[in-house]
Design a protein around this motif. Structure first.
Motif, PDB file in Angstrom:
ATOM      1  N   ARG A 105      47.519  47.163  43.192  1.00 27.16           N
ATOM      2  CA  ARG A 105      46.324  46.916  42.382  1.00 27.16           C
ATOM      3  C   ARG A 105      45.322  48.072  42.422  1.00 27.16           C
ATOM      4  O   ARG A 105      44.299  48.016  41.743  1.00 27.16           O
ATOM      5  N   TRP A 108      43.809  49.940  39.232  1.00 24.49           N
ATOM      6  CA  TRP A 108      42.672  49.472  38.439  1.00 24.49           C
ATOM      7  C   TRP A 108      41.380  50.242  38.762  1.00 24.49           C
ATOM      8  O   TRP A 108      40.414  50.165  37.989  1.00 24.49           O
ATOM      9  N   LEU A 112      38.047  50.597  36.577  1.00 24.97           N
ATOM     10  CA  LEU A 112      36.812  50.002  37.103  1.00 24.97           C
ATOM     11  C   LEU A 112      35.686  51.018  37.061  1.00 24.97           C
ATOM     12  O   LEU A 112      34.549  50.697  36.664  1.00 24.97           O
ATOM     13  N   TRP A 208      30.660  46.434  40.684  1.00 28.09           N
ATOM     14  CA  TRP A 208      32.008  46.154  40.198  1.00 28.09           C
ATOM     15  C   TRP A 208      33.035  46.240  41.322  1.00 28.09           C
ATOM     16  O   TRP A 208      33.962  45.419  41.393  1.00 28.09           O
ATOM     17  N   TYR A 209      32.890  47.216  42.213  1.00 25.53           N
ATOM     18  CA  TYR A 209      33.840  47.362  43.313  1.00 25.53           C
ATOM     19  C   TYR A 209      33.769  46.163  44.253  1.00 25.53           C
ATOM     20  O   TYR A 209      34.804  45.645  44.688  1.00 25.53           O
ATOM     21  N   TRP A 212      35.463  43.225  42.620  1.00 27.29           N
ATOM     22  CA  TRP A 212      36.920  43.446  42.615  1.00 27.29           C
ATOM     23  C   TRP A 212      37.503  43.204  44.006  1.00 27.29           C
ATOM     24  O   TRP A 212      38.553  42.571  44.140  1.00 27.29           O
ATOM     25  N   ARG A 213      36.807  43.661  45.043  1.00 27.33           N
ATOM     26  CA  ARG A 213      37.292  43.440  46.412  1.00 27.33           C
ATOM     27  C   ARG A 213      37.274  41.955  46.769  1.00 27.33           C
ATOM     28  O   ARG A 213      38.206  41.435  47.385  1.00 27.33           O
ATOM     29  N   GLY A 217      41.306  42.283  44.380  1.00 28.08           N
ATOM     30  CA  GLY A 217      41.834  43.254  43.437  1.00 28.08           C
ATOM     31  C   GLY A 217      42.369  42.652  42.160  1.00 28.08           C
ATOM     32  O   GLY A 217      42.940  43.362  41.322  1.00 28.08           O
ATOM     33  N   ASP A 218      42.195  41.344  41.983  1.00 28.51           N
ATOM     34  CA  ASP A 218      42.678  40.666  40.776  1.00 28.51           C
ATOM     35  C   ASP A 218      41.746  41.001  39.611  1.00 28.51           C
ATOM     36  O   ASP A 218      40.587  40.562  39.597  1.00 28.51           O
ATOM     37  N   PRO A 219      42.204  41.770  38.609  1.00 29.60           N
ATOM     38  CA  PRO A 219      41.318  42.198  37.521  1.00 29.60           C
ATOM     39  C   PRO A 219      40.889  41.058  36.609  1.00 29.60           C
ATOM     40  O   PRO A 219      39.865  41.163  35.935  1.00 29.60           O
ATOM     41  N   CYS A 222      37.943  38.813  38.527  1.00 36.10           N
ATOM     42  CA  CYS A 222      36.611  39.433  38.579  1.00 36.10           C
ATOM     43  C   CYS A 222      36.125  39.875  37.197  1.00 36.10           C
ATOM     44  O   CYS A 222      35.092  40.545  37.092  1.00 36.10           O
ATOM     45  N   LEU A 224      37.237  42.089  35.259  1.00 36.38           N
ATOM     46  CA  LEU A 224      37.363  43.514  34.979  1.00 36.38           C
ATOM     47  C   LEU A 224      38.273  43.761  33.777  1.00 36.38           C
ATOM     48  O   LEU A 224      37.940  44.554  32.886  1.00 36.38           O
TER      49      LEU A 224
END
Length: 295
Positions: A105, A108, A112, A208-209, A212-213, A217-219, A222, A224
């Motif tokens: 992941r 991405w 991001l 955004w990070y 995502w964390r 890491g699933d876009p 979150c 994204l």
């Protein structure tokens, strides 16, 4: 340039003030350095990462002499005409209460960074933005889109990745490296002060990070993937993808898949493009609507 105040339209960044405004206990950013000149902030920060630098290190250069883009392209810009920075993220290590993100992941992260940059520029500079897959920032100059920023991600070590961002802020017509380049100033931005733009960019990237964390890491979880697609000017256009091995794929860009790949519909078949150069062969019918793009 004889000294850092030789161009009063392009004042230097205030490293002390930036540190005070961006580094806080519990925050993502842990160190911030501004250097007058270097070859490449990415190269320098990768070296620091391999020497054990912590997540959240930020390196900003007022001028770069050997900056690199995707596909190892080279570019230069006058001193203090833009924001040239790299950040160190460690998705392979625990972060707050979040577990390490699976390696598959990590791809991405450049997208991001594109979403975060577009959102920050829209808010802080007051102009509309769009994204060209995978990670170029477009602004409207005249009646067309031009590239104002590029993003390059490089693996640093087992847990870390360095993301470099180059954003043209006050680049003038006679300073453009290529006719398709643009800048915030050429797009008519009411704000071209690099300080608030940099602060907004790093805060947006942290937001955004972190999301995502927290989503592992699933876009999709979150948002994204959804947000990137909403601000991507590539979707809906006829494109030519110059793929590794010399093969060209021409078709309509129809989606961004769960792995961040561009899905191209050609000859009735869908093909996901993960690497290569993508050219918009049919221009967008109109510039972005006011307020369009990632937020």
């Amino acid at each position: 340039m004889t000294n850092r105040w030789s161009d009063l339209d392009r004042p230097p960044l205030n490293e002390t003030a930036l540190r005070r405004g961006l580094i806080a206990p519990g925050g993502l950013w842990t160190a911030l350095d501004v250097v007058a000149t270097t070859g490449s902030t990415n190269t320098d920060l990768v070296a620091r990462a391999r020497a054990g630098a912590a997540q959240g290190a930020v390196l900003v250069a007022e001028e770069q002499g050997a900056a690199r883009g995707r596909l190892d392209r080279r570019w230069t810009a006058p001193a203090r005409s833009g924001l040239f920075l790299s950040v160190l993220l460690r998705p392979g290590a625990p972060y707050r209460d979040a577990a390490p993100v699976p390696l598959e992941r990590w791809g991405w992260l450049p997208l991001l960074a594109g979403v975060a940059t577009a959102a920050a520029v829209s808010r802080s500079a007051g102009i509309d933005t769009a994204l060209k897959w995978p990670n170029d920032l477009l602004v409207t100059v005249g009646d067309g889109h031009r590239k104002a920023a590029g993003i390059l991600a490089e693996r640093a070590d087992d847990t870390g990745i360095v993301i470099g961002i180059g954003l043209n802020v006050t680049l003038r017509d006679d300073e453009l490296p290529v006719p398709t380049a643009g800048s915030l100033a050429l797009a008519g931005a009411p704000v071209t002060d690099r300080d608030p733009v940099l602060r907004a960019l790093l805060r947006s990237l942290e937001q955004w990070y972190t999301a995502w964390r927290e989503a592992g890491g699933d876009p999709h979880a979150c948002r994204l993937q959804e947000t990137y697609a909403a601000g991507c000017a590539t979707l809906g256009l006829t494109v030519r993808a110059e793929l590794p091995g010399g093969r060209d794929l021409v078709g309509e860009a129809v989606a961004i898949d769960a792995d961040g790949r561009l899905v191209v519909l050609a000859d009735g078949r869908r093909e996901a493009v993960s690497a290569g150069d993508v050219v918009h062969v049919r221009p967008a019918a109109s510039p972005p609507e006011p307020g369009a793009g990632p937020r």
